[in-house]
Enzyme design. Structure first.
Site, PDB file in Angstrom:
ATOM      1  N   ASP A 148     -82.265  55.910 -31.810  1.00  0.00           N
ATOM      2  CA  ASP A 148     -82.282  57.273 -31.452  1.00  0.00           C
ATOM      3  C   ASP A 148     -83.414  57.915 -30.900  1.00  0.00           C
ATOM      4  O   ASP A 148     -83.564  58.799 -30.111  1.00  0.00           O
ATOM      5  CB  ASP A 148     -81.851  58.260 -32.931  1.00  0.00           C
ATOM      6  CG  ASP A 148     -80.245  58.182 -33.184  1.00  0.00           C
ATOM      7  OD1 ASP A 148     -79.500  57.697 -32.158  1.00  0.00           O
ATOM      8  OD2 ASP A 148     -79.876  58.316 -34.173  1.00  0.00           O
ATOM      9  N   ASP A 155     -84.351  56.397 -37.159  1.00  0.00           N
ATOM     10  CA  ASP A 155     -83.570  55.494 -36.290  1.00  0.00           C
ATOM     11  C   ASP A 155     -84.399  55.133 -35.067  1.00  0.00           C
ATOM     12  O   ASP A 155     -84.485  55.912 -34.237  1.00  0.00           O
ATOM     13  CB  ASP A 155     -82.203  56.150 -35.931  1.00  0.00           C
ATOM     14  CG  ASP A 155     -81.266  55.034 -35.406  1.00  0.00           C
ATOM     15  OD1 ASP A 155     -80.169  54.937 -36.057  1.00  0.00           O
ATOM     16  OD2 ASP A 155     -81.428  54.686 -34.046  1.00  0.00           O
ATOM     17  N   ARG A 211     -74.287  48.553 -36.787  1.00  0.00           N
ATOM     18  CA  ARG A 211     -74.149  48.675 -38.260  1.00  0.00           C
ATOM     19  C   ARG A 211     -73.107  49.656 -38.718  1.00  0.00           C
ATOM     20  O   ARG A 211     -72.874  50.608 -38.398  1.00  0.00           O
ATOM     21  CB  ARG A 211     -75.476  49.012 -38.946  1.00  0.00           C
ATOM     22  CG  ARG A 211     -75.522  48.534 -40.227  1.00  0.00           C
ATOM     23  CD  ARG A 211     -77.119  48.550 -40.498  1.00  0.00           C
ATOM     24  NE  ARG A 211     -77.592  49.866 -40.449  1.00  0.00           N
ATOM     25  CZ  ARG A 211     -78.924  50.217 -40.965  1.00  0.00           C
ATOM     26  NH1 ARG A 211     -79.326  49.440 -41.840  1.00  0.00           N
ATOM     27  NH2 ARG A 211     -79.232  51.379 -40.796  1.00  0.00           N
ATOM     28  N   THR A 215     -70.557  49.373 -44.804  1.00  0.00           N
ATOM     29  CA  THR A 215     -70.750  47.988 -45.714  1.00  0.00           C
ATOM     30  C   THR A 215     -72.222  47.528 -45.349  1.00  0.00           C
ATOM     31  O   THR A 215     -72.736  46.700 -45.773  1.00  0.00           O
ATOM     32  CB  THR A 215     -69.847  47.007 -45.005  1.00  0.00           C
ATOM     33  OG1 THR A 215     -70.000  46.955 -43.620  1.00  0.00           O
ATOM     34  CG2 THR A 215     -68.209  47.432 -45.228  1.00  0.00           C
TER      35      THR A 215
HETATM   36  N1  URA Z   1     -82.631  50.675 -38.042  1.00  0.00           N
HETATM   37  C1  URA Z   1     -83.430  51.699 -37.555  1.00  0.00           C
HETATM   38  O1  URA Z   1     -83.435  52.172 -36.395  1.00  0.00           O
HETATM   39  N2  URA Z   1     -84.173  52.218 -38.506  1.00  0.00           N
HETATM   40  C2  URA Z   1     -84.139  52.005 -39.958  1.00  0.00           C
HETATM   41  O2  URA Z   1     -84.827  52.296 -40.875  1.00  0.00           O
HETATM   42  C3  URA Z   1     -83.423  50.676 -40.258  1.00  0.00           C
HETATM   43  C4  URA Z   1     -82.548  50.292 -39.095  1.00  0.00           C
END
Ligand code: URA
Length: 222
Positions: A214, A211, A110, A114
């Site tokens: 992660d 995330d 991502r 943007t």
């Molecule tokens: N991707 C993620 O890992 N967590 C989110 O909250 C949104 C997108």
């Protein structure tokens, strides 16, 4: 299992979904617990996502006699398409449940500014033979802005797969992501364990779990 389906969006309601969501949301649990609960949730979601797979009658010999059995119709090809990285948590489980499925990785990250997806990997073939006999399951634990999910669905549509043969599987979803997909692809089936309240300004699901990549792969900056 109890299911709530509205506009082709199925929320799987099960005490074990609630329990494992409670675990993965907790920022203080260790990596082992996080991965195990992601696996358990993925198993429940994949069972629901695959409930309409076509069966065919085959004859087998038991040790005692021959009999007719139902097996997945081998005229169909099943594709699990994990969106890297976090989708691997679901595809690992999915490929244990259906070992003959093809795993076709899709790599998108991502753009932080943007929030649009940037492609870096696409293991789908240039074209599919008999696309009408293909069932695709796109896997990403987090349906947040919906932009990557939208790009992934569009990729399979461009290659001739019918939208009715595509299922999007996610553990957590946001209203924004759900709205984007259902507006542009009303016939897409979406399977989720929960739709959270909202996204924050960085596109993270709130309350969410942070995330997912992660947390799965221990790639936090210390
Ligand atoms: N991707 C993620 O890992 N967590 C989110 O909250 C949104 C997108």
């Amino acid at each position: 299992m109890t299911m709530l389906t509205v506009n082709n969006v199925t929320t799987v309601c099960h005490p074990l979904c609630e329990h494992n969501l409670g675990i993965i949301r907790d920022k203080d649990i260790n990596s082992d617990c996080f991965k195990n609960s992601m696996r358990r949730l993925s198993t429940i979601l994949i069972l629901e996502a695959t409930k309409d797979l076509p069966l065919k009658k085959y004859t087998v010999q038991t040790p005692l006699t021959s009999c007719k059995v139902n097996k997945i119709n081998d005229e169909y090809k099943i594709i699990f398409a994990p969106i890297l990285r976090a989708g691997l948590a679901i595809s690992d489980v999915a490929s244990e449940i259906i070992p003959d499925a093809s795993i076709q990785h899709i790599g998108m990250y991502r753009d932080e500014a943007t929030l649009e997806p940037v492609w870096y990997y696409d293991k789908t073939p240039v074209s599919y033979q008999n696309p009408e006999n293909i069932k695709v399951f796109i896997l990403d634990p987090m349906l947040a802005t919906g932009n990557s999910a939208h790009a992934a669905v569009s990729l399979f549509l461009k290659k001739g797969i019918n939208i009715k043969n595509i299922v999007f599987v996610c553990i957590l979803s946001s209203p924004k992501g759900i709205n984007l997909l259902t507006k542009d692809f009303p016939d897409l089936r979406i399977i989720t364990a929960k739709t959270d309240d909202r996204l924050n300004e960085k596109g993270y699901i709130v309350p969410g779990l942070g995330d997912a990549g992660d947390r799965l792969f221990n790639t936090f900056e210390k």
